[in-house]
Design a protein around this motif. Structure first.
Motif: not given
Lengths: 244, 201, 226
Positions: B58-64, B92-93, B133-136, B159-163
């Motif tokens: 559940l917590a991991a989901r929010k980062r996807i 998120a804000g 949301t800046q996902p990981d 893609v560049g941002d997440v990398k």
């Protein structure tokens, strides 16, 4: 289970019906209602088994949610189907009995009859839901939950209807409350046992049928998978035979 | 009836993986497993440190973030309402919601209802969501399909941002041309099996 | 999930649903007029005998509220499409919060539905003054929330199915029978100046049972859609 066992079970069910029928016809007529009362030999076991069947549907659903094995879903589905059949039988025999005794097919003062009718519609809905969901897992999960919700609702429905009736005694039709004849009771019990055997037979056949349906579906899915992702040759329309 | 079999895949932080395969090869299924939306029937999958099917998911989901073929927008809401709704749910804000829409080139269409917007515009809103949301872990299903030239730069930017943040990204496509410049590693997916890992440059 | 997060999510979902309904107007412009028409059809079907209509008026109102109100509870605009649902899942939305938020919006819309239909019933049926009528406000509120709960629950069981629009009423109608019976008996008891406590308790029990069932089944149900 082997083919032999299925045949044996079929024979047992037929024999049970035969015994039940013989006992029902040979027992002396009931003191107050005469031969009419004998419809109870079908009515009462049907109603009891309907409850049992819907209980099994709930248990099957709950077990599926925990174990996720297809057999539990098949048990739940089969039991709901058999339960709807028994409910319909109970309602019909109730109405047939009601006409000479109460003077009306449908008696609004009978809480049991009303709750049985509502239960009938709830499980008709359950079966309709199953028919509407093509994906086996989604079907199993959603119907498991509906099966539980439905069975939790049954006592509430029954309670509310009983409450409704007990507060409105004015319209209640006089009903025979004479103590039940022991011989009559014995015949009822024999028929209950016979109906239970028939329930077991129905369940076994129906779950087997469901298993075979699932296997067929899976075979088809494998065949579909071969198509997906395989290359397609461009159809050559130039060389197609000209039928015009 | 398995759609995938013998898939053994590892994505390291900062890695961008491209998966190439024909229609029906199981690309979307693989992506949905990585997105925690599907549980593998056999074997294990772990995403962002949580096993799929466990409660930690559940917590991991929010980062996807998963960007599929159909944008998850509510037609009756305006583009900015869609974005702020999602941002609030994600915790998120919302202050930067306006900015995010401007960054994806929708500054002039903020108050337009989603069902009055073109498919391309709706896809841009999804990229604005990723910015917000800046996902990981960023999962892109046929990201380039249906996007014009200008919008394709958004794929690159996302893609560049997440990398840069040390996250990972997985791109799947049946036509790899536009995807290849973005990825470190490619795999071929055929008949549900991963073949041929290839390091890029 | 933290409790604060839960209610925050429920609130966001409710707000979004209200906004969507406000723009789409499915309940307001379609279902409410439909219910009003139904109230007009009944006198034409059973005859325009005034004392009879006055007698059946409250009951007809309740039956119409149940049959047409359920259309409010599982209105199409409150159903998430698969991409929307996936998005909500990945945002970490608790399915139970979604259930609570959605049921809250439906309750509100059903209250509006009743507020419009009550005057229509009074105008068409002229049921006369019912002693202790302020109790009916409580009853209507509990009917609305109960129907919203059962409708939301059934709506999530039938989510995404082709037969959804026809199947959901079949599931809701028998399951909501105690709500109808409870509400109708309060009206009866008030008319005869008897105690309504039992029926109010029944309505409250139904609401509580449905809320618990809805929250408990929300998570296992959600898995199914994916």
């Amino acid at each position: 289970m082997r083919e032999r066992s299925y045949q044996a079970l079929s024979l047992m069910a037929i024999a049970a019906i035969a015994v039940g029928f013989t006992v029902a016809t040979t027992v002396p007529p009931e003191r107050v209602q005469g031969e009419f009362a004998k419809i109870m030999f079908v009515h009462v076991p049907s109603a009891w088994l309907a409850f049992l069947a819907f209980g099994v549907t709930m248990i099957g659903g709950a077990a599926w949610l925990i174990r996720k094995t297809p057999i539990w879903d098949r048990v739940a589905a089969a039991s709901a189907e058999v339960g709807v059949f028994y409910t319909a039988l109970a309602l019909m025999t109730g109405m047939i009995w009601g006409y000479p005794v109460w003077g009306t097919f449908w008696d609004w003062s009978d809480a049991r009859m009303m709750s049985t009718a509502i239960m009938f519609f709830v499980y008709v809905g359950y079966l309709a839901l199953r028919r509407s969901i093509p994906d086996p897992e989604t079907r199993a999960r959603r119907s498991a939950i509906l099966g539980i919700v439905a069975f939790v609702q049954v006592p509430l429905v029954y309670f509310s209807v009983t409450l409704f009736r007990t507060l409105h005694q004015g319209t209640t039709v006089v009903r025979p409350d004479a103590p039940i004849d022991p011989e009559f009771l014995r015949a009822l019990m024999i028929n209950l046992a016979a109906f239970t055997v028939v329930y077991a037979a129905f369940m076994t056949w129906r779950t087997r049928l469901a298993r075979l349906e699932d296997e067929l579906e899976e075979t088809e899915a494998v065949a579909d998978f071969e198509i997906a992702g395989s290359g397609i040759t461009a159809p050559n329309l130039e060389e197609a035979p000209d039928h015009v | 009836m398995p759609v995938l079999r013998g898939v053994d895949l590892r994505i390291d932080p900062g890695e961008v993986v491209g998966i190439i395969g024909p229609n029906g090869s199981g690309k979307s299924t693989l992506l949905r497993i990585l997105a925690t939306l599907l549980k593998p029937s056999v074997g294990q999958a772990e995403v962002l440190g949580a096993r799929i099917g466990s409660s930690g998911i559940l917590a991991a989901r929010k980062r996807i973030a998963l960007l599929g073929h159909h944008p998850g927008l509510w037609g009756e809401l305006t583009l900015i309402e869609n974005l702020t709704f999602v941002a609030r749910l994600a915790g998120a804000g919302t202050e930067r919601a306006d900015l995010a829409l401007e960054l994806v080139g929708l500054g002039g269409a903020k108050q337009r209802r989603a069902d009055h917007s073109s498919h391309g515009m709706q896809r841009r809103v999804e990229f604005a969501r990723v910015l917000l949301t800046q996902p990981d872990l960023l999962l892109l299903d046929e990201a380039h399909a249906g996007l014009d030239k200008a919008a394709q730069a958004l794929v690159e930017a996302a893609v560049g941002d997440v990398k840069k943040r040390g996250g990972g990204a997985v791109l799947v496509s049946h036509e790899p041309d536009r995807m290849l410049p973005l990825v470190n590693v490619t795999y071929q997916l055929e008949g549900g099996t991963l073949l041929g890992r290839k390091e890029m440059r | 999930m933290r409790v604060g997060g839960f209610w925050q999510q429920a609130k966001e979902i409710a707000r979004k649903d209200l906004l969507v309904e406000g723009r789409a107007g499915e309940a307001l412009y379609i279902t409410i007029p439909f219910g009003a028409v139904a109230l007009m059809l009944i006198p034409l079907a059973i005859g325009t005998d005034r004392p009879l209509l006055a007698q059946v008026g409250p009951g007809m109102f309740l039956a119409v509220s149940l049959l047409f109100g359920m259309l409010v509870a599982f209105r199409q605009t409150a159903a998430d499409t698969p991409p929307q649902q996936e998005l909500l899942t990945l945002l970490g939305t608790d399915p139970a919060a979604k259930f609570v938020g959605r049921a809250a919006t439906s309750t509100l819309l059903l209250v509006v539905f009743e507020i419009v239909l009550v005057p229509v019933t009074i105008l068409l049926y002229n049921p006369g003054r019912i002693p202790g009528w302020p109790w009916l406000i409580l009853v209507l509120a509990m009917l609305a929330s109960g129907l919203a709960l059962v409708g939301t629950l059934a709506g999530s069981v039938t989510a995404g199915l082709r037969t959804r629009n026809t199947l959901t009423p079949l599931l809701v109608a028998p399951l909501s029978m105690p709500l109808l019976l409870g509400s109708a008996q309060v009206v009866e008891a008030l008319k005869q100046e008897q105690s309504i406590l039992l029926w109010i308790t029944l309505l409250a029990t139904m609401n509580l049972a449905l809320a618990v069932i809805g929250v408990v089944t929300a998570r296992p149900l959600e898995e199914s859609s994916r």
